[in-house]
Structure formats: C-alpha cells, structure tokens
Design a protein around this motif. Structure first.
Motif, PDB file in Angstrom:
ATOM      1  N   MET A 168      54.611  52.345  50.201  1.00  0.00           N
ATOM      2  CA  MET A 168      54.333  50.938  49.987  1.00  0.00           C
ATOM      3  C   MET A 168      55.046  50.486  48.713  1.00  0.00           C
ATOM      4  N   HIS A 169      55.592  49.289  48.770  1.00  0.00           N
ATOM      5  CA  HIS A 169      56.294  48.736  47.619  1.00  0.00           C
ATOM      6  C   HIS A 169      55.299  48.226  46.578  1.00  0.00           C
ATOM      7  N   LEU A 170      55.731  48.234  45.349  1.00  0.00           N
ATOM      8  CA  LEU A 170      54.907  47.749  44.251  1.00  0.00           C
ATOM      9  C   LEU A 170      54.789  46.225  44.282  1.00  0.00           C
ATOM     10  N   ALA A 171      55.719  45.560  44.965  1.00  0.00           N
ATOM     11  CA  ALA A 171      55.737  44.098  44.968  1.00  0.00           C
ATOM     12  C   ALA A 171      54.519  43.505  45.674  1.00  0.00           C
ATOM     13  N   TYR A 172      54.024  44.144  46.717  1.00  0.00           N
ATOM     14  CA  TYR A 172      52.910  43.571  47.479  1.00  0.00           C
ATOM     15  C   TYR A 172      51.634  43.432  46.648  1.00  0.00           C
ATOM     16  N   PRO A 173      51.154  44.500  46.027  1.00  0.00           N
ATOM     17  CA  PRO A 173      49.943  44.304  45.202  1.00  0.00           C
ATOM     18  C   PRO A 173      50.207  43.456  43.962  1.00  0.00           C
ATOM     19  N   ALA A 174      51.431  43.502  43.440  1.00  0.00           N
ATOM     20  CA  ALA A 174      51.744  42.699  42.258  1.00  0.00           C
ATOM     21  C   ALA A 174      51.707  41.205  42.589  1.00  0.00           C
ATOM     22  N   VAL A 175      52.252  40.829  43.746  1.00  0.00           N
ATOM     23  CA  VAL A 175      52.223  39.419  44.158  1.00  0.00           C
ATOM     24  C   VAL A 175      50.792  38.984  44.438  1.00  0.00           C
ATOM     25  N   LEU A 176      50.013  39.839  45.094  1.00  0.00           N
ATOM     26  CA  LEU A 176      48.615  39.518  45.346  1.00  0.00           C
ATOM     27  C   LEU A 176      47.839  39.360  44.040  1.00  0.00           C
ATOM     28  N   ALA A 177      48.124  40.212  43.080  1.00  0.00           N
ATOM     29  CA  ALA A 177      47.455  40.121  41.778  1.00  0.00           C
ATOM     30  C   ALA A 177      47.845  38.833  41.053  1.00  0.00           C
ATOM     31  N   VAL A 178      49.107  38.446  41.151  1.00  0.00           N
ATOM     32  CA  VAL A 178      49.545  37.198  40.521  1.00  0.00           C
ATOM     33  C   VAL A 178      48.848  36.007  41.172  1.00  0.00           C
ATOM     34  N   LEU A 179      48.743  36.018  42.490  1.00  0.00           N
ATOM     35  CA  LEU A 179      48.055  34.929  43.188  1.00  0.00           C
ATOM     36  C   LEU A 179      46.572  34.871  42.801  1.00  0.00           C
ATOM     37  N   LEU A 180      45.919  36.034  42.754  1.00  0.00           N
ATOM     38  CA  LEU A 180      44.518  36.074  42.337  1.00  0.00           C
ATOM     39  C   LEU A 180      44.339  35.559  40.907  1.00  0.00           C
ATOM     40  N   PHE A 181      45.235  35.969  40.025  1.00  0.00           N
ATOM     41  CA  PHE A 181      45.148  35.538  38.635  1.00  0.00           C
ATOM     42  C   PHE A 181      45.365  34.038  38.513  1.00  0.00           C
ATOM     43  N   CYS A 182      46.314  33.497  39.272  1.00  0.00           N
ATOM     44  CA  CYS A 182      46.582  32.058  39.220  1.00  0.00           C
ATOM     45  C   CYS A 182      45.402  31.251  39.758  1.00  0.00           C
ATOM     46  N   VAL A 183      44.780  31.721  40.828  1.00  0.00           N
ATOM     47  CA  VAL A 183      43.596  31.034  41.352  1.00  0.00           C
ATOM     48  C   VAL A 183      42.464  31.083  40.326  1.00  0.00           C
ATOM     49  N   GLY A 184      42.289  32.222  39.679  1.00  0.00           N
ATOM     50  CA  GLY A 184      41.267  32.331  38.638  1.00  0.00           C
ATOM     51  C   GLY A 184      41.555  31.450  37.444  1.00  0.00           C
ATOM     52  N   LEU A 185      42.812  31.370  37.038  1.00  0.00           N
ATOM     53  CA  LEU A 185      43.189  30.521  35.908  1.00  0.00           C
ATOM     54  C   LEU A 185      42.968  29.051  36.237  1.00  0.00           C
ATOM     55  N   TYR A 186      43.310  28.659  37.457  1.00  0.00           N
ATOM     56  CA  TYR A 186      43.047  27.286  37.881  1.00  0.00           C
ATOM     57  C   TYR A 186      41.547  26.993  37.859  1.00  0.00           C
ATOM     58  N   GLY A 187      40.756  27.942  38.316  1.00  0.00           N
ATOM     59  CA  GLY A 187      39.310  27.754  38.315  1.00  0.00           C
ATOM     60  C   GLY A 187      38.738  27.620  36.920  1.00  0.00           C
ATOM     61  N   VAL A 188      39.259  28.368  35.971  1.00  0.00           N
ATOM     62  CA  VAL A 188      38.777  28.271  34.592  1.00  0.00           C
ATOM     63  C   VAL A 188      39.152  26.927  33.981  1.00  0.00           C
ATOM     64  N   LEU A 189      40.362  26.453  34.263  1.00  0.00           N
ATOM     65  CA  LEU A 189      40.833  25.217  33.644  1.00  0.00           C
ATOM     66  C   LEU A 189      40.311  23.961  34.332  1.00  0.00           C
ATOM     67  N   ALA A 190      40.040  24.012  35.629  1.00  0.00           N
ATOM     68  CA  ALA A 190      39.722  22.790  36.368  1.00  0.00           C
ATOM     69  C   ALA A 190      38.242  22.604  36.647  1.00  0.00           C
ATOM     70  N   ARG A 191      37.451  23.639  36.626  1.00  0.00           N
ATOM     71  CA  ARG A 191      36.048  23.527  37.014  1.00  0.00           C
ATOM     72  C   ARG A 191      35.180  23.098  35.844  1.00  0.00           C
TER      73      ARG A 191
END
Length: 134
Positions: free
Chosen positions: A1-24
């Motif tokens: 398995m490539h390292l890119a798949y979990p890294a992209v998923l982690a970036v997406l999760l982090f961005c959703v969490g960051l949006y939630g912290v800033l917008a909620r």
C-alpha cells in the motif's frame, strides 16, 4: 500500500477538524473537531510507522499516548462545558468571552476610585443584556 492514501485521508480529516474548530460555536462540536484532528495525527503516526518498518513500533506507541491524552482532554473538556452550561444555560463558545472580561468601568476597580452613586437611569451593560434575554 502506498503512503499517499492514509496521508491524504489524514489531511482531509485534519482539515475537517480545523474547519469545525474555526466555524462552530457549540463547545461540544469544537471538542469533537479537536478529536478529529487528533485522529488524523494518529493515522499519520501509524502510517509512517508501517512505511518505515520501525522495529520498535514507536509510531504505534505514540498513538497510544495520543489516545490517552485525547481521553483525558475529552473528560476535562466535557466537565468544563457542563459547568458552563449549568451556569449560563448555553454552551456557545461566544458566550464564554463574558467570563474573561474585567470591570466595565476602569474607575470602579478595587481601590474604590469612584465614590459617586451612579444615576438610576444609567444601567450597566450586563443588566441590559439580562433584560434583553428575559
């Protein structure tokens, strides 16, 4: 398995969490967003541990520490949110600013600089807020 798949998923999760912290505005949703960000970090730690084939599995060990810290953070955070909700009747983050404010009038500090009685027609900002919400 490539390292890119979990890294992209982690970036997406982090961005959703960051949006939630800033917008909620709800404190519970902010805590849930912080948990999403911590889970993104955990995913990166485990993915890099597998990719580097570390014999000590230090990424997985750090993930266990992060999970323990997240559990403690959620416990303390929920206790604080519950206490704020009991005192204020709302768990909105914007309402927490009122607790950090000092005296409204700099002349009315602990030294007692203002000795005059305020006029009955002049109401403080807090009493106006209380009447507006009632």
């Amino acid at each position: 398995m490539h390292l890119a798949y979990p890294a992209v998923l982690a970036v997406l999760l982090f961005c959703v969490g960051l949006y939630g912290v800033l917008a909620r505005r709800n404190a519970i949703l902010v805590l849930m967003s912080v948990e999403l960000m911590l889970n993104a970090v955990n995913l990166n730690l485990v993915a890099f541990d597998v990719w580097l084939r570390d014999a000590l599995h230090s990424g997985q060990a750090l993930t266990l520490f992060t999970i323990a810290i997240a559990a403690a953070e959620i416990g303390i955070g929920l206790a604080i949110v519950l206490a704020v909700y009991r005192n204020r009747g709302s768990s909105a983050v914007d309402d927490l600013r009122d607790t950090a404010e000092g005296p409204e009038d700099p002349e009315d500090d602990a030294e007692g600089a203002a000795t005059e009685e305020p006029a009955p027609a002049a109401k403080s900002q807090k009493s106006q807020k209380a009447e507006a919400t009632a």
